[in-house]
Design a protein around this motif. Structure first.
Motif, short mmCIF file in Angstrom:
data_model
loop_
_atom_site.label_atom_id
_atom_site.label_comp_id
_atom_site.label_asym_id
_atom_site.label_seq_id
_atom_site.Cartn_x
_atom_site.Cartn_y
_atom_site.Cartn_z
N ALA A 1 6.81 7.41 3.46
CA ALA A 1 8.29 7.32 3.43
C ALA A 1 8.67 6.55 4.67
N ASN A 2 8.21 7.25 5.85
CA ASN A 2 8.52 6.51 7.23
C ASN A 2 8.33 5.27 7.55
N ALA B 1 0.94 -1.29 0.13
CA ALA B 1 -0.04 -0.11 0.00
C ALA B 1 0.87 1.22 0.11
N ALA B 2 2.15 1.34 0.78
CA ALA B 2 2.79 2.32 0.79
C ALA B 2 3.51 2.58 -0.46
N LYS B 3 3.99 1.58 -0.99
CA LYS B 3 4.65 1.73 -2.57
C LYS B 3 3.74 2.16 -3.52
N ARG C 1 -1.06 4.37 -1.52
CA ARG C 1 -2.56 4.41 -1.13
C ARG C 1 -2.66 5.02 0.18
N ILE C 2 -1.50 5.25 0.80
CA ILE C 2 -1.83 5.71 2.53
C ILE C 2 -2.01 7.06 2.56
N ARG C 3 -1.12 7.88 1.76
CA ARG C 3 -0.95 9.31 2.01
C ARG C 3 -2.19 9.92 2.03
#
Length: 577
Positions: A145-146, A127-129, A132-134
Motif C-alpha cells: 500500500a505504501n 507487482a504491488a497491485k 506479489r510483493i507482500r
C-alpha cells in the motif's frame, strides 16, 4: 582542452549527485556527503566550472578535494565519468529508479530487482497491485500500500515542477520579451503568478504592435526544445526542462481583463463572474461589459476590473476562492507581508555540518540581501548523515560566531543556533546546558515518519515543552513531489505552540514550503507566530526566502505574524529565551 566549456555547472553537478546516490545505495559511508557538497558548490558557482578547471583552480572551490577535483576534470574534458559508469554496472538494472520512490531504500530495491525481476516503476506498480510483493522477506501487505502511494506521488511529480525552480526560468523569458522594442506590456499569469508551490505550465501575456515578431523571438528562445503550436496570438513551446510555456499576445484594451482571467484560479474567476452576472454584466478575457448597453466598463487595467465590481484589489496570491472575494467586498483583506519585509534569516546551514560555505561567507551573502541578522542552525549530533555537531563542536561554533561578531563593524549580527532533532519520544538531542547558550533553537523531525498521528502529535508537543526550543522546523515533514506529510494533529500542535510561545516555521526551501499556505492560515487562526527560514545550505539558497514569503502571503499572513520581520533589537521579546 577545447571541450572544457561545453559541460554546464548543472550538468557536472548532476553527475556528482548521481555518484553520491549510487554510493549511498551500495552502503558506502561518508563519500556520498562529500560528492553532494561538491555538487552543491558547483551548482551555485557564478563562474563556469570548465573555466575553473582550465585555470587549474578546482582546489579553490569549497567542498572539492583532490580526488573529486580529478573526477571533475574528467567530466569537463570528456563529458562523462568512468567511475559513474562502473558504479552503474555494479547494481542490478532498475535499482536506481526504484530508490527514488519514498520508502524504498537500497536493500528493498535490490530485493525487488533480484527476487521479482522488477526493472522499472511500472513493473513495481504491477507487482504491488497483483499482491506479489507482500510475501517477500521484510515486506508486508502494508508495504504494498505504501509503495502504491509513493508511485502516485511520483506520477504527480512528473506532471508538475517546483515553483522555486520554474520561476527564475519564467522570469528570464519575461525579461527577454520585455526587452523587445515592439512589446509594451508583458506579465506572467496563471499559477506561477499566484505563486502556487508547484507549477504545471507557464502562462505569459503580452501586448505588442508587431505580434509576429514577438512570436518568432519566443519560439527561438534559448532553452526551447520544440514548438507545439504557433500562431499570431498564441504560441506554445516546450523547454528542455520539459516545461510547457504558453505566450498570448492580446490587444492593449483587453490586457487587464486577460491578465485577470488567465491568472485565475478557475474558482476565483467563477466567483468574480457571479458578481458580474448579478449586475447583468459579462466578465471574460476581453473585458467587463454591460450587457444591457454593450458598453465596456473595464478591461485595459486589471485593478479597474476589481474596482468596477466594488472590490478592493485582491493580490494574485490570494485568488483561490478561499474567502478573498467576500473579504474584498467587506474591506477586510489583510495587508499581506511584503517580499521586502524580512529582516533576517532564522535557519541557515554552513560547512560546519552539511552546508557548502563558511559562516563568514553566509553572513556576507546575507548582508548583500539587506538583512540585519542570520541564525546559524547547523544540524545536531543525531543527524549523522548531515555531519551533525556534537555538543563540544557546537560550543566551538558559538565561540567562532562570537569572534565574527566582535570583528564586525557594520551592525550585522550572526546569531548562534542549532537545528536539533526531535527524538521518537519528543526529547531533544542536545543537553539543556548547551541549548541555554544559543540564540535560536530550531527543533525538527528528521526520522520516524511512520508514527501514528497520536504518537507524532505527542512527540512534537513534548519537544515544544523544552524551554529552549524557539521554532519548530518544517512542521509536517513533507518534501514536495516526493514525500507526503507525516500524520499529525495540527490544530492540537498549533494550540500548544500558541500557549508556549513557540513559532512555527515556514521553511522557504523550494522542495519544502512547509508549513503550506493552507496550514499557515490555520495556524494563524490558532494564534501562532511564524518564523521564515531559507534552510540555506549555500549562499545561493538564501534567495529562497522569496518562496517562503509567497507561501506566507498565500496563507493570508501579515508582517506582524512573522517574527523575523522585526529588527534584531525586538527578537528577544518575541523568541523564547
Amino acid at each position: 582542452m577545447e571541450s572544457l566549456s561545453r559541460m554546464t555547472n548543472i550538468e557536472v553537478a548532476a553527475i556528482l549527485y548521481e555518484v553520491a546516490d549510487l554510493l549511498e545505495i551500495k552502503g558506502v559511508r561518508f563519500k556520498p556527503q562529500a560528492y553532494r557538497r561538491a555538487a552543491q558548490a558547483i551548482e551555485t558557482l557564478p563562474e563556469d566550472i570548465g573555466e575553473i578547471a582550465r585555470k587549474g583552480s578546482l582546489d579553490e572551490v569549497p567542498g572539492v578535494g583532490k580526488s573529486i577535483a580529478g573526477k571533475i576534470r574528467e567530466i569537463v574534458e570528456t563529458g562523462s565519468l568512468a567511475y559513474l559508469s562502473s558504479l552503474r554496472e555494479e547494481l542490478p538494472e532498475g535499482v536506481q529508479h526504484l530508490t527514488r520512490l519514498e520508502g524504498i531504500g537500497p536493500k528493498k530495491a535490490i530485493a525487488l530487482s533480484r527476487e521479482l525481476g522488477i526493472r522499472s516503476v511500472a513493473d513495481l506498480e504491477a507487482a504491488a497491485k497483483a499482491g506479489r510483493i507482500r510475501d517477500l522477506p521484510g515486506f508486508a501487505e502494508k508495504t504494498e500500500a505504501n509503495i502504491l502511494a509513493s508511485i502516485r506521488v511520483s506520477k504527480t511529480a512528473e506532471e508538475r515542477r517546483l515553483l522555486g525552480y520554474i520561476l527564475p526560468i519564467a522570469r528570464d523569458i519575461e525579461r527577454r520579451l520585455s526587452s523587445l522594442p515592439s512589446v509594451r506590456r508583458v506579465s506572467l499569469a496563471g499559477s506561477i503568478r499566484r505563486r502556487k508551490e508547484t507549477i504545471g505550465d507557464v502562462d505569459i501575456l503580452a501586448t505588442s504592435s508587431r505580434p509576429e515578431e514577438v512570436m518568432e523571438v519566443f519560439a527561438t528562445l534559448p532553452g526551447v526544445s520544440r514548438v507545439l503550436a504557433r500562431g499570431m496570438t498564441k504560441t506554445s513551446v516546450v523547454l528542455a526542462t520539459g516545461v510547457q510555456v504558453d505566450l498570448r499576445v492580446v490587444e492593449e484594451r483587453h490586457f487587464g481583463a486577460a491578465l485577470q482571467y488567465f491568472t485565475g484560479s478557475k474558482e476565483h474567476n467563477i466567483a468574480m463572474r457571479k458578481l458580474a452576472i448579478a449586475r447583468n454584466w459579462r466578465l471574460n478575457e476581453y473585458g467587463l461589459v454591460d450587457l444591457s448597453s454593450g458598453r465596456t466598463i473595464a478591461g485595459e487595467d486589471e485593478a479597474g476590473v476589481y474596482r468596477a465590481l466594488d472590490l478592493a484589489w485582491i493580490e494574485p496570491e490570494l485568488r483561490e476562492d478561499r474567502g478573498e472575494v467576500e473579504a474584498a467586498r467587506a474591506g477586510t483583506l489583510p495587508k499581506l507581508v511584503g517580499y521586502d519585509a524580512i529582516r533576517g534569516d532564522l535557519h541557515v546551514h554552513t560547512r560546519w555540518s552539511e552546508g557548502t560555505h563558511s559562516i563568514e561567507e553566509m553572513a556576507e551573502a546575507a548582508r548583500a540581501l539587506g538583512y540585519e541578522y542570520i541564525a546559524i542552525c547547523d544540524h545536531a549530533e543525531a543527524l549523522h548523515i548531515a555531519r551533525g555537531l556534537s555538543p563540544e563542536r557546537l560550543v566551538d561554533q558559538v565561540r567562532e560566531i562570537e569572534r565574527i561578531n566582535r570583528a564586525a563593524d557594520d551592525g550585522f549580527t550572526v546569531l548562534s543556533g542549532t537545528e536539533c532533532n526531535i527524538g521518537m519520544d519528543g526529547n531533544i538531542d542536545l543537553p539543556d546546558s548547551v541549548l541555554a547558550d544559543l540564540d535560536v533553537v530550531v527543533a525538527s523531525v528528521h526520522s520516524g515518519f511512520k508514527q501514528s498521528e497520536e504518537e507524532m502529535t505527542e512527540r512534537v508537543i513534548a519537544a515544544m515543552g523544552n524551554d529552549h526550543v524557539t521554532i519548530i522546523g518544517h512542521p509536517t515533514g513533507r518534501i514536495l513531489l516526493s514525500r507526503e506529510p507525516y500524520r499529525i494533529d495540527l490544530p492540537a500542535v498549533f494550540d500548544a505552540a500558541a500557549a508556549l510561545g513557540v513559532a512555527m516555521e515556514i521553511n522557504a526551501f523550494p522542495g519544502r514550503l512547509d508549513l503550506s499556505d493552507v496550514n499557515a492560515r490555520l495556524a494563524c487562526e490558532h494564534g501562532v507566530s511564524f518564523s521564515l527560514g531559507s534552510d540555506a545550505h549555500n549562499r545561493k539558497n538564501l534567495c529562497s526566502m522569496e518562496f517562503g514569503v509567497a507561501t506566507a502571503r498565500r496563507g493570508w499572513l501579515t508582517a506582524a505574524d512573522i517574527v523575523n520581520t522585526r529588527p534584531l533589537s525586538e527578537l528577544p521579546l518575541i523568541l523564547r529565551s
